[in-house]
Design an enzyme around this catalytic site. Structure first.
Site: not given
Length: 213
Positions: A11-12, A47, A86
């Site tokens: 997932g994100p 980022y 994960d």
């Protein structure tokens, strides 16, 4: 011989993959595999300037995830020890397609396929998804400094990329169950009932696959 459980959660960014993996590993007594994130020396720069630092960032993740999965296969799966992760290494292509320029993506894709052609595929996938507001709130709550400059537009696009990826995964692997969990509706960190509902779904698929002894 029963297939040893290998569950991957995807997932994100910020959706709660690691939190859920930890809780399920404790409940089922499965080995926990956590991806390397904050150890990536390029991530903060990425980022701030995705175009400039995307190749270095993605290559670091690819090489480290390859090594992790190689070790997991040897030390756990081949020894009939269950694993819950994960992440799965196939997520690398989601990010690479979005962040790399065409010439660098072509090189990256070649390396990716060489490294992953023999990697184990999970026999169960848990897909966490949510709206942008929920994702932003969870990122703020966990307070990682390197994530505070992530643009909401990038997260929104990433969520769409994950949706397309999971739809493709189900088509390519029709025999691998995918448990979809809406993070807007379920908060397994704060609400025990939500966690128990997820555990019930996982347990049902494990029993259906006859992987429980």
């Amino acid at each position: 011989m029963a297939e040893v459980p290998f569950i991957a959660i995807e997932g994100p960014i910020g959706i709660g993959k690691t939190s859920l993996a930890k809780k399920l590993s404790v409940h089922f007594d499965f080995h926990l595999l956590k991806e390397i994130v904050e150890e990536n020396p390029f991530l903060g720069k990425f980022y701030d300037d995705i175009d400039e630092w995307s190749f270095q960032t993605e290559m670091f993740f690819l090489c480290n995830r390859f090594k992790q999965l190689e070790d997991i296969e040897t030390k756990y799966l081949n020894e009939n020890k269950a694993v819950i992760a994960d992440y799965h290494i196939s997520k690398n292509m989601i990010f690479a397609k979005r962040t790399l320029q065409a010439d660098k993506f072509e090189k990256y894709e070649q390396i990716y396929h060489i490294l992953t052609k023999d990697m184990p595929v999970p026999n169960m996938m848990i897909y966490l998804h949510a709206g942008l507001d929920t994702i932003l709130e969870r990122i703020r709550n966990r307070g990682r400094d390197i994530e505070q400059n992530i643009k909401p537009s990038y997260l929104a696009q990433l969520a769409q990329d994950y949706k397309a990826y999971m739809n493709e995964f189900e088509l390519l692997h029709p025999n691998i169950p995918v448990i979809r969990i809406n993070g807007d509706e379920k908060d397994f960190v704060r609400h025990q009932d939500d966690l128990e509902d997820i555990i019930e779904h996982v347990n049902k698929h494990l029993k259906n696959a006859t992987v429980l002894k």
